[in-house]
Design a protein around this motif. Structure first.
Motif, short mmCIF file in Angstrom:
data_model
loop_
_atom_site.label_atom_id
_atom_site.label_comp_id
_atom_site.label_asym_id
_atom_site.label_seq_id
_atom_site.Cartn_x
_atom_site.Cartn_y
_atom_site.Cartn_z
N LEU A 124 0.83 -1.20 0.00
CA LEU A 124 0.00 0.00 0.00
C LEU A 124 0.87 1.25 0.00
CD1 LEU A 124 -2.82 1.24 0.16
CD2 LEU A 124 -2.61 1.12 2.65
N THR A 127 2.39 1.61 -3.41
CA THR A 127 1.37 2.03 -4.37
C THR A 127 1.05 3.51 -4.21
OG1 THR A 127 0.43 -0.19 -4.35
CG2 THR A 127 -0.97 1.55 -5.22
N GLU A 128 0.91 3.95 -2.95
CA GLU A 128 0.63 5.36 -2.72
C GLU A 128 1.79 6.22 -3.20
OE1 GLU A 128 -0.23 5.54 1.45
OE2 GLU A 128 -2.34 4.98 1.16
N TYR A 129 3.01 5.79 -2.96
CA TYR A 129 4.19 6.53 -3.42
C TYR A 129 4.19 6.63 -4.94
CZ TYR A 129 9.01 7.48 -4.68
OH TYR A 129 10.13 8.00 -5.26
N ALA A 131 1.65 6.35 -6.93
CA ALA A 131 0.53 7.20 -7.37
C ALA A 131 0.91 8.67 -7.24
CB ALA A 131 -0.71 6.89 -6.54
N ARG A 132 1.56 9.04 -6.15
CA ARG A 132 2.01 10.43 -5.99
C ARG A 132 3.01 10.80 -7.08
NH1 ARG A 132 2.02 8.88 -0.57
NH2 ARG A 132 4.28 8.61 -0.59
#
Length: 180
Positions: A124, A127-129, A131-132
């Motif tokens: 997660l 994935t967040e990294y 996405a940013r």
């Protein structure tokens, strides 16, 4: 008063020959015992074990009903008491062994669940990294000049340079003209 220190190392005898006051007993590791209980519990749950136990009981009863009275060791008249005791003993050991195996499996499942949870948290976060980063790249691309924009700017600069050249040529021709 001198203190009795039993942990002192004796230097007058080789390490392998040192004796203890109480003989050390070999400790069976908890893991080895746990693996053994799991193996037994696993074996008890197989069809082969059930077939073998059924065959054992059938042979026991057949032998103790058909063999001569003098060599029988369990009487059918009193309900095969020895067989009942053996099966009760087996059942009394089977239940705790199965519980021990289940507890070990629960511990393994708990560890696996924790590892899965940590892996999911890492995924997660990754994935967040990502996405940013993708959003940042999209923002940067919007601010970045496109091919069409650069071509239009170059054409504009060329047109402006052509216009200046024409103005300079026109000014040069007017300066070269005779004044009259």
């Amino acid at each position: 008063m001198a203190r009795d220190n039993r942990s002192t190392v004796r230097l007058d005898s080789p390490k392998g020959l040192r004796t203890r006051v109480l003989p050390g007993r070999r400790r069976v590791g908890r893991d080895r015992f746990g693996r053994a209980t799991e193996a037994i519990a696993r074996a008890m749950g197989t069809p082969q074990f059930l077939i073998a136990l059924t065959a054992f009981c059938v042979l026991w009863m057949v032998y103790n009903t058909t063999a001569p009275e003098s060599i029988r060791f369990d009487s059918a008249a009193i309900g095969f008491t020895a067989l009942t005791l053996i099966l009760s003993l087996q059942a009394s050991y089977a239940a705790p062994l199965i519980l021990l195996a289940q507890n070990r499996q629960d511990d393994r499942d708990r560890v696996q669940f924790e590892q899965d949870r940590q892996r999911a948290e890492r995924n997660l976060a990754d994935t967040e990294y990502l996405a940013r980063e993708v959003v940042a790249l999209r923002i940067a691309i919007r601010d970045m000049a496109s091919k069409d924009f650069i071509r239009a700017e170059l054409r504009g600069l060329l047109d402006e340079m052509d216009r200046r050249d024409e103005e300079a040529a026109a000014a040069a021709t007017t300066d070269d003209a005779p004044r009259g």
